[in-house]
Structures are given as structure tokens and as C-alpha cells.
Motif scaffolding. Structure first.
Motif, PDB file in Angstrom:
ATOM      1  N   ASP A  63     -29.288 -38.935  18.568  1.00  0.00           N
ATOM      2  CA  ASP A  63     -29.247 -37.587  17.987  1.00  0.00           C
ATOM      3  C   ASP A  63     -27.951 -36.821  18.220  1.00  0.00           C
ATOM      4  N   HIS A  64     -27.408 -36.863  19.436  1.00  0.00           N
ATOM      5  CA  HIS A  64     -26.289 -35.967  19.755  1.00  0.00           C
ATOM      6  C   HIS A  64     -25.023 -36.266  18.964  1.00  0.00           C
ATOM      7  N   ILE A  65     -24.681 -37.547  18.844  1.00  0.00           N
ATOM      8  CA  ILE A  65     -23.370 -37.875  18.270  1.00  0.00           C
ATOM      9  C   ILE A  65     -23.424 -38.231  16.788  1.00  0.00           C
ATOM     10  N   GLY A 107     -34.305 -38.677  14.833  1.00  0.00           N
ATOM     11  CA  GLY A 107     -34.070 -37.238  14.829  1.00  0.00           C
ATOM     12  C   GLY A 107     -33.813 -36.766  16.238  1.00  0.00           C
ATOM     13  N   ILE A 108     -33.745 -35.450  16.405  1.00  0.00           N
ATOM     14  CA  ILE A 108     -33.536 -34.902  17.746  1.00  0.00           C
ATOM     15  C   ILE A 108     -34.743 -35.300  18.590  1.00  0.00           C
ATOM     16  N   VAL A 109     -34.468 -35.825  19.754  1.00  0.00           N
ATOM     17  CA  VAL A 109     -35.520 -36.420  20.580  1.00  0.00           C
ATOM     18  C   VAL A 109     -36.716 -35.473  20.775  1.00  0.00           C
ATOM     19  N   HIS A 110     -36.449 -34.165  20.905  1.00  0.00           N
ATOM     20  CA  HIS A 110     -37.550 -33.224  21.151  1.00  0.00           C
ATOM     21  C   HIS A 110     -38.296 -32.826  19.874  1.00  0.00           C
ATOM     22  N   VAL A 111     -37.759 -33.225  18.737  1.00  0.00           N
ATOM     23  CA  VAL A 111     -38.479 -33.010  17.480  1.00  0.00           C
ATOM     24  C   VAL A 111     -39.303 -34.260  17.179  1.00  0.00           C
ATOM     25  N   GLY A 128     -33.180 -37.365  29.800  1.00  0.00           N
ATOM     26  CA  GLY A 128     -31.872 -36.905  30.252  1.00  0.00           C
ATOM     27  C   GLY A 128     -31.342 -35.828  29.336  1.00  0.00           C
ATOM     28  N   ASP A 129     -32.072 -34.744  29.249  1.00  0.00           N
ATOM     29  CA  ASP A 129     -31.708 -33.650  28.366  1.00  0.00           C
ATOM     30  C   ASP A 129     -32.485 -32.422  28.792  1.00  0.00           C
ATOM     31  N   SER A 130     -31.782 -31.323  28.989  1.00  0.00           N
ATOM     32  CA  SER A 130     -32.437 -30.156  29.594  1.00  0.00           C
ATOM     33  C   SER A 130     -33.538 -29.557  28.715  1.00  0.00           C
ATOM     34  N   HIS A 131     -33.475 -29.770  27.402  1.00  0.00           N
ATOM     35  CA  HIS A 131     -34.499 -29.163  26.533  1.00  0.00           C
ATOM     36  C   HIS A 131     -35.789 -29.977  26.442  1.00  0.00           C
ATOM     37  N   THR A 132     -35.934 -30.917  27.350  1.00  0.00           N
ATOM     38  CA  THR A 132     -37.185 -31.666  27.455  1.00  0.00           C
ATOM     39  C   THR A 132     -38.356 -30.722  27.721  1.00  0.00           C
ATOM     40  N   GLY A 345     -30.766 -25.242  12.508  1.00  0.00           N
ATOM     41  CA  GLY A 345     -31.075 -26.576  13.008  1.00  0.00           C
ATOM     42  C   GLY A 345     -31.351 -26.520  14.490  1.00  0.00           C
ATOM     43  N   SER A 346     -31.295 -27.667  15.173  1.00  0.00           N
ATOM     44  CA  SER A 346     -31.471 -27.840  16.621  1.00  0.00           C
ATOM     45  C   SER A 346     -32.929 -28.047  17.020  1.00  0.00           C
ATOM     46  N   CYS A 347     -33.110 -28.445  18.284  1.00  0.00           N
ATOM     47  CA  CYS A 347     -34.461 -28.687  18.797  1.00  0.00           C
ATOM     48  C   CYS A 347     -35.219 -27.392  19.036  1.00  0.00           C
ATOM     49  N   THR A 348     -34.523 -26.255  18.954  1.00  0.00           N
ATOM     50  CA  THR A 348     -35.208 -24.973  19.083  1.00  0.00           C
ATOM     51  C   THR A 348     -35.821 -24.558  17.751  1.00  0.00           C
ATOM     52  N   GLY A 406     -29.871 -34.444  13.015  1.00  0.00           N
ATOM     53  CA  GLY A 406     -29.161 -34.670  14.279  1.00  0.00           C
ATOM     54  C   GLY A 406     -28.981 -33.349  15.010  1.00  0.00           C
ATOM     55  N   CYS A 407     -28.254 -33.387  16.115  1.00  0.00           N
ATOM     56  CA  CYS A 407     -28.013 -32.166  16.895  1.00  0.00           C
ATOM     57  C   CYS A 407     -26.899 -31.321  16.276  1.00  0.00           C
ATOM     58  N   SER A 408     -25.905 -32.020  15.748  1.00  0.00           N
ATOM     59  CA  SER A 408     -24.845 -31.372  14.984  1.00  0.00           C
ATOM     60  C   SER A 408     -24.204 -30.200  15.721  1.00  0.00           C
ATOM     61  N   MET A 409     -24.119 -29.048  15.051  1.00  0.00           N
ATOM     62  CA  MET A 409     -23.323 -27.959  15.609  1.00  0.00           C
ATOM     63  C   MET A 409     -24.020 -27.194  16.733  1.00  0.00           C
ATOM     64  N   CYS A 410     -25.176 -27.679  17.157  1.00  0.00           N
ATOM     65  CA  CYS A 410     -25.759 -27.082  18.360  1.00  0.00           C
ATOM     66  C   CYS A 410     -24.827 -27.331  19.536  1.00  0.00           C
ATOM     67  N   LEU A 411     -24.221 -28.524  19.594  1.00  0.00           N
ATOM     68  CA  LEU A 411     -23.251 -28.782  20.659  1.00  0.00           C
ATOM     69  C   LEU A 411     -21.981 -29.435  20.157  1.00  0.00           C
ATOM     70  N   ALA A 412     -21.921 -29.674  18.842  1.00  0.00           N
ATOM     71  CA  ALA A 412     -20.655 -30.070  18.220  1.00  0.00           C
ATOM     72  C   ALA A 412     -20.046 -31.330  18.804  1.00  0.00           C
ATOM     73  N   SER A 428     -29.785 -22.147  17.117  1.00  0.00           N
ATOM     74  CA  SER A 428     -29.876 -23.048  18.270  1.00  0.00           C
ATOM     75  C   SER A 428     -30.139 -22.265  19.556  1.00  0.00           C
ATOM     76  N   ASN A 429     -29.792 -22.822  20.706  1.00  0.00           N
ATOM     77  CA  ASN A 429     -30.264 -22.249  21.963  1.00  0.00           C
ATOM     78  C   ASN A 429     -29.179 -21.833  22.947  1.00  0.00           C
ATOM     79  N   ARG A 430     -27.929 -22.172  22.667  1.00  0.00           N
ATOM     80  CA  ARG A 430     -26.894 -21.861  23.661  1.00  0.00           C
ATOM     81  C   ARG A 430     -25.691 -21.194  23.010  1.00  0.00           C
ATOM     82  N   GLY A 434     -17.392 -21.935  24.130  1.00  0.00           N
ATOM     83  CA  GLY A 434     -16.982 -23.249  23.609  1.00  0.00           C
ATOM     84  C   GLY A 434     -18.125 -24.153  23.181  1.00  0.00           C
ATOM     85  N   ARG A 435     -19.347 -23.700  23.241  1.00  0.00           N
ATOM     86  CA  ARG A 435     -20.493 -24.569  22.982  1.00  0.00           C
ATOM     87  C   ARG A 435     -20.437 -25.209  21.593  1.00  0.00           C
ATOM     88  N   GLN A 436     -20.012 -24.435  20.588  1.00  0.00           N
ATOM     89  CA  GLN A 436     -20.082 -24.973  19.237  1.00  0.00           C
ATOM     90  C   GLN A 436     -18.757 -25.592  18.781  1.00  0.00           C
TER      91      GLN A 436
HETATM   92  S1  SF4 Z   1     -30.081 -28.437  22.603  1.00  0.00           S
HETATM   93 FE1  SF4 Z   1     -28.900 -29.035  20.857  1.00  0.00          FE
HETATM   94  S2  SF4 Z   1     -27.772 -30.788  21.594  1.00  0.00           S
HETATM   95 FE2  SF4 Z   1     -29.450 -30.521  23.025  1.00  0.00          FE
HETATM   96  S3  SF4 Z   1     -31.108 -31.799  22.222  1.00  0.00           S
HETATM   97 FE3  SF4 Z   1     -31.354 -29.764  21.358  1.00  0.00          FE
HETATM   98  S4  SF4 Z   1     -30.330 -29.865  19.387  1.00  0.00           S
HETATM   99 FE4  SF4 Z   1     -29.601 -31.569  20.602  1.00  0.00          FE
END
Ligand code: SF4
Lengths: 469, 206
Positions: A63-65, A107-111, A128-132, A345-348, A406-412, A428-430, A434-436
Motif C-alpha cells: 500500500d505505501h509505495i 489496498g491500504i492494509v487497514h481498509v 507494523g503501522d501505527s494506524h492498526t 483518501g487514506s485509511c482514515t 494506495g496510501c498515496s499523498m497521505c505520506l507521499a 488523511s490523519n497527519r 513535511g508529511r505530504q
Molecule cells: S496513515 Fe496513511 S500511510 Fe499510514 S496506512 Fe494510513 S493511509 Fe497509509
């Protein structure tokens, strides 16, 4: 010490041993992996000459890359290609199920995990992802871990961890029209602060939470970590069960009643004890927008950016940094701040219900000329459903770019990035510095509906004013 | 920056080193190591990119660029250090730059456990004490000896009682911060747990 909460019950159930150092050894029922935080863990396993203990308890996706424009292989970005290639190889070598691009399940692992029915009440889930924390919406105990712990789970299906305290966040009343789960969780983080959750699991409860759909509950639990809480959860109810029913990996019909009975037994008892309880009035929540560089620096859309004197002395240092970085003036209204880029977008907020809400706003409208806007569905399934409902057309007719999941511009980490000091309205959530993707890019977090209306008006706008007209 | 990187191993009770101060609350892991550097399949090259954006913005004036701090190994920080993303790349980058221990007002949960897992002890001190250290570092060098047995940090003229989770302290003294081998020792209990969990039984296999 909390007692008889869902957290206590699930924790006890998964405890394998008390480790000599004093931590608990906890069994992880579902381990999710992706390309960014797993390669080094597989490497470490190899170095130690160890095998994956229970390959069937780990599930992978990418998802991330992933690029969200051209996904043909090999990816144009060599490093991204190397990462997906490594994940493919690690999964193949270790017999781990991998939902790759084009499988219909990527897709994004949390979706992805909830929509496949992998996420269920009473499980322990780690990734291995804080939004678990997202998966807590189903009454599971789910938390982010680092790569060393990914290694430990691969090797033993367990991790060493100190038990968390439990804070109940009781949400009275209901959200009013034009306000969404995102507004509620931004409000909670602002109220409690970004560090209040350190050492805690958050239990979200009360009428405002019960009224939310499963997808909205995921938005709430997703952002627990932005309030410092590694884990956030909601007690499972009818909505939870009916969401899970019939999904690919949910319990088969013959076991369904048994499953429900067990899930119900895990709910926090009426007389359970919490380490702390906080009350929030959901009816008072306004469409909320961040003005700074932490998700806690937010205000209602009709409020002014607080001046230094209005800010708690403990938060003044970071507020000063935020004024400087964002270039907004203390006392300035957030409304009408010009926007350059809009990201949905994003897992949020990249699920089908989020796309529906945004499309509702965008229907028969065009985005402002100077705006670059794009929508990145959270998963292949979300994309498919959206297309079946014609939402992709609504977005494109309005002037949005329709992208691959994908995660796309949530973390770019792909090529979607802010340029220079562009201001983005983002679902997104952050909003970290420099996040984006640009070291001086600026992010304003808000609900998908607010992003949509910002795209039309080209500036921060109260979606309620827009809907009323 | 430390060029001959050797990861820590086994138990230890003392850390001697020069302090480097980084002032600010809520310094997130995106700042410690920006996402573009996560495109890697090992941690080896991360040390040089620690705080890359912040350092570029300060054009040589960032604490991690100052000549004086070149050999520093004890990082002094403020509140909620390491919040945000769970990326272990953040403590890995700090460690590969040369950081061996961190003393701060408070740490984010995931960052803290990542540090423990790779052998970087994190200690907490009151705001007042951190301010004293940071003030001191404004115009003087500071060398600490951290004693894990006594949980103290002392220099020629300063001494502090550090706080650290009991479990973490024990792990560093015994070497058990490297958890994998301890965990797999309980293999039988793990297998039993798998067989006992109701959901493993009522779900079809993935
Ligand atoms: S916070 Fe952003 S980068 Fe992290 S899993 Fe969710 S969509 Fe992907």
C-alpha cells in the motif's frame, strides 16, 4: 487498574506467559504486514536462522509505495519496485497469503482487513503501522508495532508488552448534520491533547458512538494514535456483527451463532472499572479543521486560530512552531484560507462511505480552477464499488483525478506530493511538517465532505453553509 | 556521525557519552526520518538522513550538524518525543547516527518500545531537570555517565535520578531487550494458546 473491560478480557485471553523482565507475552491472533516495515524483519529472521511460526496467521498487502497512476510492473521507481519485489518474495518463500495489486483485494492494509472479514471482535491484531488501531472499531485489541516486533511475531506469533491502562471516552448525544466521525475524533484529540493517550487504550462509547456506522467507527479508532493512544476500540454490537457477516474470511454459517455468542461475552461489563473516564458532548462538535502541525491543533470551522495567550502554557512551544511553519496569523479565521491541493483518501477516510459523502457534495459542481484535486480509493474493492455506483464519474466531472488504490499523498512515498509551500485540504490523519512530501508543504486535516467543498470554493468553507443552499 | 556502527548486544549497565540537546515538543517520527527514506529494505544507510528536512531548513545550524555534537551519544529531548508513525526507521536512524540513550520529558508509546527493542534505553526526567540540562548545554559540553543499576545520570557537577520502566531497566541489565529468543522459549505455551483460542476454531483458515 482497569477491570472487566473488553480490553482486560481480550488481554487475559491472549496472555501466554509473564516474562521474567515483568512484561506480558501476548499472542497475536492476526498479523498484518506491508512492504515498508517488514523486509528488515524477514532479514532479521534469516540472520537468526528462524522460520515463520504460523504462516497462516499473517496476511500481507502492498500500500505505501504503490504508484496510483501507472501501476504496470516493473514500477517506474526502482526503489518502489525493489520493495514490492522483496515482499512478494518473502511471502512466497514463507507461504504467507499476499493480496497483490490486481487481486481485487489489495489496498491500504487497514481498509482491506475489515472488508475481507479478517478483522473480528476479540482478536489481538498487530501490524507494523501505527494506524492498526483502526481495527479496534470491531472490538479487537489492535495496535501498531515496530519492525523488531514484526520479527518477533513472525518468529513466535507473540510479542512482549506492558499492559495498557484503559480510558473510556463517553460521547453523549449525537453529531449534528454536516459533522462527521472525523470531526468528532479531531475534537477529542484537541480536547485531550496529542499526548494524553500515552500508556492508554481508548474505549470509545456512548450514544454518539453507537449511532455511527462501522466505517465511521473505523475513522474514530484509526486516529486514537494521533491522541497518543496506541490502541482504541469500540464494544461490538449488532452493527459490528452484520458488517462481518458473509465476508470472505468471516466465520462460516454453521459457526455463526457460536461466534456471536463469544463476541458478545467480551463486551465491557456494565460495572467494569476504568483507569479514567472522560465525557464529550458530540452535539457541540463543529466541522473541524487543523491549523497547525499536530492533529491536536484544530478548531471549529467558524473559529479563529488561537493566539498564544489562549493556548495552554504546555502547548505554547509547539504552537509557536506551528505559526511559523504554517504562516497563518494567530487570531486569523480559518475560514477562507486559500487551498491549493485537495486529497480524499487514506485509511482514515478512504472508504466507500467517505467517497459517497464527498461525491454527494461534488455532484453538479466544478472544483475551483486553481485547485489540483484527487481521490485515491482505500482499496481495490472500494474502487470497484465506487465505479459501480458511478462515483468515479461524479469526481471526474467535478475536476478530480480518479486514482488507483494506495496510501498515496497521505505520506507521499509515491510520486504524489505537495510542491513548495502548497496548502492541502486533506482527509488523511497527519499534518506533520513535511508529511505530504514537501519539506514546507502545509496540510489542513478535515472530513471528506469539507475537502470536497474546499475543492469547489478553493478555500476553507463550512460544508453546512454549502449544503443549506 | 558515527561511521563504525556496531549494534548493541547483550546486557549492559553503564553508558558514557556526550549529550546533544534537541529542543521541542511532539517531535514526530516523520521529522526524525522523512518517508522518502523508508524506501529501503535494510536500515544501514539511515544514519546520515536523520532529521533530513529539519537540517536542510536550518542550513547547518541544526544540533545534528554542529561540529561540537559530532561525537554525542546521549540525546536530550522534551515532551512526547517520537509521536506519529510506528516506523522503527526512526530509532534506527538515531542509533546509526550515534545515539545510545535518550533522556526526555516523555516519549510516545510505539517509539519507546521500538527503542527498547533495538537496545536504546529511554529515560524520563521532570521538565525542570530537562531545562537545567538544556540550559547547561547552551554554552558548555556535558558528559554523562548513565548508571542503569542506580538509574542515575551524573557529570562532574550535575546529578539526576532518572526514571525508566522497571521492566525496561531489567531487560537492559540482563540483555533480554533482544526479545526473540525469550519468546520462542515458550513454544509449548504458544502452541497451546493457538489451540485454545475460540476464533481460531470457528473461522475457516485464511
Ligand atoms: S496513515 Fe496513511 S500511510 Fe499510514 S496506512 Fe494510513 S493511509 Fe497509509
Amino acid at each position: 487498574m482497569s477491570q472487566n473491560t473488553l480490553f482486560d478480557k481480550v488481554w487475559e485471553l491472549h496472555k501466554v506467559a509473564n516474562l521474567p523482565g515483568g512484561t506480558d507475552q501476548i499472542f497475536i491472533g492476526l498479523h498484518l504486514i506491508h512492504e515498508v516495515t517488514s523486509p528488515q524483519a524477514f532479514g532479521a529472521l534469516k540472520d537468526k536462522n528462524l522460520k515463520v511460526k504460523f504462516p497462516s496467521r499473517t496476511v500481507a498487502t502492498v500500500d505505501h509505495i504503490v504508484p496510483t497512476d501507472n501501476q504496470s510492473r516493473p514500477f517506474q521507481d526502482n526503489l518502489a519496485e525493489q520493495m514490492i519485489d522483496t515482499l512478494e518474495k518473502n511471502c512466497f518463500d514463507n507461504k504467507i497469503k499476499f493480496f497483490n495489486i490486481g487481486s481485487g483485494k489489495q489496498g491500504i492494509v487497514h481498509v482491506v482487513a475489515p472488508e475481507l472479514g479478517l478483522t473480528q471482535p476479540g482478536m489481538t491484531i498487530a501490524c507494523g503501522d501505527s494506524h492498526t488501531s483502526t481495527h479496534g472499531a470491531f472490538g479487537s485489541i489492535a495496535f501498531g508495532i515496530g519492525t523488531s516486533q514484526v520479527r518477533d511475531i513472525l518468529a513466535s506469533q507473540t510479542i512482549a508488552m506492558n499492559k495498557l491502562k484503559v480510558r473510556q471516552i463517553w460521547c453523549e448525544n449525537k453529531l449534528s448534520n454536516g459533522t462527521y466521525a472525523k470531526d468528532l475524533v479531531l475534537h477529542i484529540i484537541n480536547y485531550l491533547g496529542v499526548k494524553a493517550g500515552v500508556g492508554y487504550a481508548y474505549e470509545f462509547a456512548g450514544p454518539a458512538i453507537s449511532a455511527l456506522s462501522m466505517e465511521e467507527r473505523m475513522t474514530i479508532c484509526n486516529m486514537s494514535i494521533e491522541g497518543g493512544a496506541r490502541c482504541g476500540y469500540i464494544n461490538p454490537d449488532e452493527k459490528t456483527f452484520s458488517y462481518i457477516k458473509g465476508k470472505l474470511c468471516s466465520p462460516p454459517n454453521k459457526n455463526w451463532d457460536k461466534a456471536i455468542k463469544w463476541w458478545e461475552s467480551l463486551q465491557s461489563d456494565e460495572n467494569s472499572i476504568y483507569d479514567d473516564v472522560v465525557k464529550i458532548d458530540a452535539a457541540k462538535v463543529e466541522p473541524t479543521v487543523t491549523w497547525g502541525i499536530t492533529p491536536g491543533q484544530s478548531i471549529g470551522v467558524n473559529q479563529k486560530i488561537p493566539t498564544l495567550e489562549e493556548i495552554d502554557p504546555n502547548d505554547q512551544f509547539i504552537a509557536g512552531e506551528a505559526y511559523e511553519y504554517m504562516g497563518f496569523k494567530p487570531g486569523q479565521p480559518i475560514k477562507d484560507i486559500p487551498i491549493d491541493v485537495c486529497f480524499i483518501g487514506s485509511c482514515t477516510n478512504g472508504r466507500i462511505s467517505d467517497l459517497r459523502v464527498a461525491a454527494q457534495v461534488l455532484k453538479n459542481h466544478k472544483i475551483a480552477k486553481h485547485i489540483k484535486a484527487f481521490v485515491v480509493p482505500g482499496s481495490e474493492r472500494v474502487a470497484k464499488e465506487a465505479k459501480e455506483e458511478g462515483l468515479d464519474k461524479v469526481f471526474m466531472n467535478a475536476g478530480f483525478q480518479w486514482r488507483e488504490p494506495g496510501c498515496s499523498m497521505c505520506l507521499a512515498m509515491n510520486s504524489d506530493k505537495l510542491i513548495g509551500n502548497q496548502v492541502s485540504a486533506s482527509s488523511s490523519n497527519r499534518n506533520f511538517k513535511g508529511r505530504q512530501g514537501s519539506p514546507n508543504g502545509r496540510t489542513l486535516l478535515m472530513s471528506p465532505a469539507m475537502v470536497a467543498v474546499a475543492a469547489i470554493k478553493g478555500k476553507v468553507t463550512d460544508v453546512r453553509d454549502f449544503l443549506r443552499k | 556521525m558515527n561511521n563504525q556502527f556496531k549494534p548493541p548486544s547483550g546486557g549492559f549497565s553503564k553508558i558514557n557519552g556526550k549529550c546533544i540537546s534537541l529542543i521541542g515538543d511532539d517531535i514526530d517520527t516523520d521529522r526524525i526520518i522523512p518517508a522518502r527514506f523508508l524506501k529501503c529494505i535494510n536500515f544501514d544507510s539511515l544514519g546520515q538522513f536523520v532529521f533530513d528536512d529539519d537540517r536542510k531548513a536550518l542550513k547547518g545550524d541544526h544540533p545534528f550538524d554542529l561540529d561540537d555534537n559530532k561525537d554525542a551519544s546521549i540525546l536530550i529531548v522534551n515532551c512526547n518525543f517520537g509521536c506519529g508513525s510506528s516506523r522503527e526507521h526512526a530509532p534506527q536512524a538515531l542509533m546509526r547516527w550515534g545515539i545510545k540513550a535518550i533522556i526526555g520529558e516523555s516519549f510516545a508509546d510505539i517509539f519507546y518500545s521500538n527503542c527498547i527493542a533495538i537496545g536504546i534505553p529511554c529515560f524520563t526526567l521532570s521538565k525542570k531537570s530537562i531545562t537545567i540540562i538544556q540550559k547547561h548545554l547552551e554554552n558548555k559540553d556535558l558528559f554523562f555517565e548513565i548508571d542503569l543499576f542506580k538509574s542515575t545520570a551524573s557529570s562532574r557537577d550535575l546529578k539526576f535520578n532518572l526514571e525508566i520502566k522497571k521492566t525496561s531497566r531489567k531487560m537492559f541489565l540482563s540483555g533480554e531487550w533482544d526479545t526473540t529468543s525469550k519468546l520462542i522459549e515458550n513454544n509449548d505455551l504458544i502452541e497451546k494458546k493457538l489451540n485454545d483460542l475460540p476464533y481460531i476454531k470457528f473461522n475457516s483458515s485464511i
